[in-house]
Enzyme design. Sequence first.
Site, PDB file in Angstrom:
ATOM      1  N   GLY A  21       0.815  -1.212   0.000  1.00 41.10           N
ATOM      2  CA  GLY A  21       0.000   0.000   0.000  1.00 41.10           C
ATOM      3  C   GLY A  21       0.849   1.262   0.000  1.00 41.10           C
ATOM      4  N   ARG A  25       7.265   1.915   1.329  1.00 40.00           N
ATOM      5  CA  ARG A  25       7.567   0.487   1.451  1.00 40.00           C
ATOM      6  C   ARG A  25       8.018  -0.084   0.093  1.00 40.00           C
ATOM      7  NH1 ARG A  25       7.299  -2.791   5.462  1.00 40.00           N
ATOM      8  NH2 ARG A  25       6.154  -1.280   6.681  1.00 40.00           N
ATOM      9  N   ARG A  44       2.143  11.524  -8.480  1.00 43.61           N
ATOM     10  CA  ARG A  44       1.446  11.544  -7.180  1.00 43.61           C
ATOM     11  C   ARG A  44       2.245  10.878  -6.064  1.00 43.61           C
ATOM     12  NH1 ARG A  44      -4.561  12.358  -7.511  1.00 43.61           N
ATOM     13  NH2 ARG A  44      -4.869  13.072  -9.629  1.00 43.61           N
ATOM     14  N   ARG A  88      -0.658  -8.559  -4.013  1.00 46.80           N
ATOM     15  CA  ARG A  88      -0.725  -7.510  -2.994  1.00 46.80           C
ATOM     16  C   ARG A  88      -0.021  -8.009  -1.735  1.00 46.80           C
ATOM     17  NH1 ARG A  88      -2.456  -3.981   0.673  1.00 46.80           N
ATOM     18  NH2 ARG A  88      -3.871  -4.633   2.312  1.00 46.80           N
ATOM     19  N   SER A  91      -1.134  -5.218   5.105  1.00 47.35           N
ATOM     20  CA  SER A  91      -1.410  -5.518   6.510  1.00 47.35           C
ATOM     21  C   SER A  91      -2.909  -5.689   6.701  1.00 47.35           C
ATOM     22  CB  SER A  91      -0.887  -4.402   7.411  1.00 47.35           C
ATOM     23  OG  SER A  91      -1.603  -3.212   7.148  1.00 47.35           O
ATOM     24  N   ASP A 204      -2.750  -5.633  13.582  1.00 44.72           N
ATOM     25  CA  ASP A 204      -3.487  -5.403  14.821  1.00 44.72           C
ATOM     26  C   ASP A 204      -4.584  -6.449  14.941  1.00 44.72           C
ATOM     27  OD1 ASP A 204      -3.934  -3.081  12.693  1.00 44.72           O
ATOM     28  OD2 ASP A 204      -5.908  -3.667  13.409  1.00 44.72           O
ATOM     29  N   ARG A 217       6.971  -4.718  13.437  1.00 44.01           N
ATOM     30  CA  ARG A 217       6.171  -4.753  12.217  1.00 44.01           C
ATOM     31  C   ARG A 217       7.091  -4.900  10.999  1.00 44.01           C
ATOM     32  NH1 ARG A 217       2.100   0.117  11.595  1.00 44.01           N
ATOM     33  NH2 ARG A 217       1.944  -0.388  13.778  1.00 44.01           N
TER      34      ARG A 217
END
Length: 233
Positions: A21, A25, A44, A88, A91, A204, A217
Amino acid sequence: MATPHIESAKEDIAKTVLMPGDPLRAKFIAETYLENYRCVNTVRNMLAYTGFYKGKEVTVFASGMGNPSMGIYSYELFKDYDVEEIIRIGSCGAFKKELNLYDILIVDNSYSTSYYLTELNGDTEKSLPGNEEINERLAEAATSLGYGYHSGNVYCTDVFYNYVNIDNLRDFFNCYATEMETFALFSNAREFNKKASTILTVSDNLITKEETTSEEREKSFNKMIEIALEAIR
Ligand code: HPA
């Protein structure tokens, strides 16, 4: 060639694309895992990099958050850049007590009340499958790396901060976790007869209210990234 959202030349995008996402990353993955990589999109700030992992060409392209953003980028990659498969890497918030933080989940089906698919082409399905062959490759890669994983359904929501009780949806479709991008990705893959899968890390737990620290993480995300990179052909 370019699209309204992607400036890359066609030959700058590999046939296999990993989609985190977060644009930073994507940059981290290129810098940490890829050889001879180059930045192929900055429009962008939706950063994309193409390089090589163990000799195999791959593009890491950020999706942004949510179905609309994933919907735009995966649509243009499949339709205009002839991408064959998208994995994909993201998380999720776990719906089940048995899912620990940092556990890895390979997505069987994405269930959503989103109208993404219906507005795309009139189809009314609310559950779409991940590609079985990619999922097998992901499972084999995890096993050969010695990393455990779960397989299960996920609920794809448009609302991160939701006040209503979504237990019914979760239980009806036996969803393990929730995230926000997979339904649009699987819709576009079906529309263009391409392959798409999703692998997730639990960041989470919505039942126990546990949350990850940023350092932990990152480590667990690296396991998921390694699995996805090993699974590409
Ligand atoms: N909800 C939706 N998407 C998510 C979550 C969540 O709790 N955690 C990570 N992605």
